[in-house]
Design a protein around this motif. Structure first.
Motif, PDB file in Angstrom:
ATOM      1  N   UNK A  96       0.814  -1.229   0.000  1.00 13.63           N
ATOM      2  CA  UNK A  96       0.000   0.000   0.000  1.00 13.63           C
ATOM      3  C   UNK A  96       0.840   1.269   0.000  1.00 13.63           C
ATOM      4  N   UNK A  97       1.994   1.243   0.637  1.00 15.18           N
ATOM      5  CA  UNK A  97       2.847   2.445   0.647  1.00 15.18           C
ATOM      6  C   UNK A  97       3.465   2.728  -0.713  1.00 15.18           C
ATOM      7  N   UNK A  98       3.279   1.832  -1.638  1.00 11.17           N
ATOM      8  CA  UNK A  98       3.739   2.054  -3.006  1.00 11.17           C
ATOM      9  C   UNK A  98       2.755   2.871  -3.831  1.00 11.17           C
ATOM     10  N   UNK A  99       1.627   3.225  -3.259  1.00 17.37           N
ATOM     11  CA  UNK A  99       0.653   4.064  -3.963  1.00 17.37           C
ATOM     12  C   UNK A  99       1.265   5.429  -4.249  1.00 17.37           C
ATOM     13  N   UNK A 100       1.301   5.786  -5.525  1.00 20.99           N
ATOM     14  CA  UNK A 100       1.940   7.046  -5.928  1.00 20.99           C
ATOM     15  C   UNK A 100       1.767   7.225  -7.424  1.00 20.99           C
ATOM     16  N   UNK A 101       2.136   8.408  -7.897  1.00 20.01           N
ATOM     17  CA  UNK A 101       2.308   8.621  -9.337  1.00 20.01           C
ATOM     18  C   UNK A 101       3.744   8.228  -9.666  1.00 20.01           C
ATOM     19  N   UNK A 102       3.878   7.360 -10.660  1.00 20.09           N
ATOM     20  CA  UNK A 102       5.197   6.901 -11.083  1.00 20.09           C
ATOM     21  C   UNK A 102       5.561   7.615 -12.383  1.00 20.09           C
ATOM     22  N   UNK A 103       6.728   8.246 -12.391  1.00 17.92           N
ATOM     23  CA  UNK A 103       7.194   9.010 -13.550  1.00 17.92           C
ATOM     24  C   UNK A 103       8.528   8.463 -14.009  1.00 17.92           C
ATOM     25  N   UNK A 104       8.777   8.528 -15.302  1.00 13.41           N
ATOM     26  CA  UNK A 104      10.110   8.188 -15.780  1.00 13.41           C
ATOM     27  C   UNK A 104      10.822   9.451 -16.230  1.00 13.41           C
ATOM     28  N   UNK A 105      12.119   9.417 -16.068  1.00 10.72           N
ATOM     29  CA  UNK A 105      12.973  10.546 -16.448  1.00 10.72           C
ATOM     30  C   UNK A 105      14.075  10.033 -17.361  1.00 10.72           C
ATOM     31  N   UNK A 106      14.316  10.777 -18.427  1.00 10.32           N
ATOM     32  CA  UNK A 106      15.393  10.444 -19.357  1.00 10.32           C
ATOM     33  C   UNK A 106      16.519  11.430 -19.159  1.00 10.32           C
ATOM     34  N   UNK A 107      17.731  10.921 -18.987  1.00  9.37           N
ATOM     35  CA  UNK A 107      18.899  11.778 -18.794  1.00  9.37           C
ATOM     36  C   UNK A 107      19.883  11.529 -19.919  1.00  9.37           C
ATOM     37  N   UNK A 108      20.280  12.616 -20.574  1.00  5.98           N
ATOM     38  CA  UNK A 108      21.272  12.520 -21.641  1.00  5.98           C
ATOM     39  C   UNK A 108      22.680  12.610 -21.053  1.00  5.98           C
ATOM     40  N   UNK A 109      23.632  12.053 -21.744  1.00  9.02           N
ATOM     41  CA  UNK A 109      25.019  12.138 -21.271  1.00  9.02           C
ATOM     42  C   UNK A 109      25.508  13.585 -21.280  1.00  9.02           C
ATOM     43  N   UNK A 110      24.884  14.420 -22.123  1.00  9.79           N
ATOM     44  CA  UNK A 110      25.261  15.830 -22.179  1.00  9.79           C
ATOM     45  C   UNK A 110      24.676  16.637 -21.018  1.00  9.79           C
ATOM     46  N   UNK A 111      23.761  16.032 -20.259  1.00  9.88           N
ATOM     47  CA  UNK A 111      23.181  16.715 -19.109  1.00  9.88           C
ATOM     48  C   UNK A 111      21.712  17.053 -19.243  1.00  9.88           C
ATOM     49  N   UNK A 112      21.146  16.934 -20.429  1.00 13.04           N
ATOM     50  CA  UNK A 112      19.729  17.192 -20.612  1.00 13.04           C
ATOM     51  C   UNK A 112      18.877  16.209 -19.839  1.00 13.04           C
ATOM     52  N   UNK A 113      17.692  16.651 -19.393  1.00 13.38           N
ATOM     53  CA  UNK A 113      16.824  15.805 -18.586  1.00 13.38           C
ATOM     54  C   UNK A 113      15.382  16.064 -18.979  1.00 13.38           C
ATOM     55  N   UNK A 114      14.600  14.993 -19.116  1.00 16.33           N
ATOM     56  CA  UNK A 114      13.214  15.106 -19.564  1.00 16.33           C
ATOM     57  C   UNK A 114      12.345  14.199 -18.697  1.00 16.33           C
ATOM     58  N   UNK A 115      11.114  14.648 -18.471  1.00 17.98           N
ATOM     59  CA  UNK A 115      10.185  13.902 -17.635  1.00 17.98           C
ATOM     60  C   UNK A 115       8.920  13.553 -18.412  1.00 17.98           C
ATOM     61  N   UNK A 116       8.342  12.410 -18.088  1.00 17.20           N
ATOM     62  CA  UNK A 116       7.020  12.081 -18.573  1.00 17.20           C
ATOM     63  C   UNK A 116       5.970  12.623 -17.628  1.00 17.20           C
ATOM     64  N   UNK A 117       4.692  12.418 -17.973  1.00 17.14           N
ATOM     65  CA  UNK A 117       3.594  12.941 -17.185  1.00 17.14           C
ATOM     66  C   UNK A 117       3.264  12.059 -15.986  1.00 17.14           C
ATOM     67  N   UNK A 118       3.636  10.823 -16.056  1.00 16.45           N
ATOM     68  CA  UNK A 118       3.401   9.917 -14.937  1.00 16.45           C
ATOM     69  C   UNK A 118       2.171   9.053 -15.109  1.00 16.45           C
ATOM     70  N   UNK A 119       2.130   7.977 -14.349  1.00 18.05           N
ATOM     71  CA  UNK A 119       0.994   7.064 -14.338  1.00 18.05           C
ATOM     72  C   UNK A 119       0.685   6.690 -12.887  1.00 18.05           C
ATOM     73  N   UNK A 120      -0.601   6.690 -12.560  1.00 18.55           N
ATOM     74  CA  UNK A 120      -1.011   6.466 -11.169  1.00 18.55           C
ATOM     75  C   UNK A 120      -1.021   4.981 -10.843  1.00 18.55           C
ATOM     76  N   UNK A 121      -0.392   4.638  -9.730  1.00 19.23           N
ATOM     77  CA  UNK A 121      -0.438   3.280  -9.186  1.00 19.23           C
ATOM     78  C   UNK A 121      -1.094   3.355  -7.818  1.00 19.23           C
TER      79      UNK A 121
END
Length: 116
Positions: free
Chosen positions: A87-112
């Motif tokens: 139950x403590x795992x209930x949350x919005x789960x998001x993925x993040x992409x990190x480039x080797x150059x330092x760029x970072x991007x996020x998705x909108x997430x999915x509810x669990x």
């Protein structure tokens, strides 16, 4: 610019399983490190697992042995298999992409949601 789309969330009973997907608009393997986070009660983003651009996997202590991260290079996707959910795992789960150059991007997430 990298776009990420998560899917696979839902409602499950404690002890159940879900498989989340993070699909990128570009090739992942060899280029991006993908990290899964879950959003905590104060909107902080907590590290879950990640797979680096060269395939190294790291897990937080709270999910070791229960969660597994994998990738499908043909689909430009990273999957998070979550077993023995709590139950403590209930949350919005998001993925993040990190480039080797330092760029970072996020998705909108999915509810669990995990019911006791």
């Amino acid at each position: 610019q990298v776009q990420l789309v998560e899917s696979g969330g839902g409602l499950v009973q404690a002890g159940g399983s879900l498989r989340l997907s993070c699909t990128a608009s570009v090739r992942i393997f060899g280029i991006l490190t993908i990290t899964w986070h879950r959003q905590g009660p104060r909107n902080e983003r907590l590290f879950v697992p990640r797979i680096t651009y060269h395939g190294i996997r790291n897990y937080s202590d709270s999910v070791k042995g229960r969660f597994s991260i994998s990738n499908d290079d043909r689909e430009n996707a990273v999957y998070l298999q979550m077993n023995s959910l709590r139950p403590e795992g209930t949350a919005v789960y998001c993925c993040r992409a990190s480039e080797r150059s330092g760029g970072s991007y996020w998705g909108q997430g999915t509810q669990v949601s995990v019911s006791s």
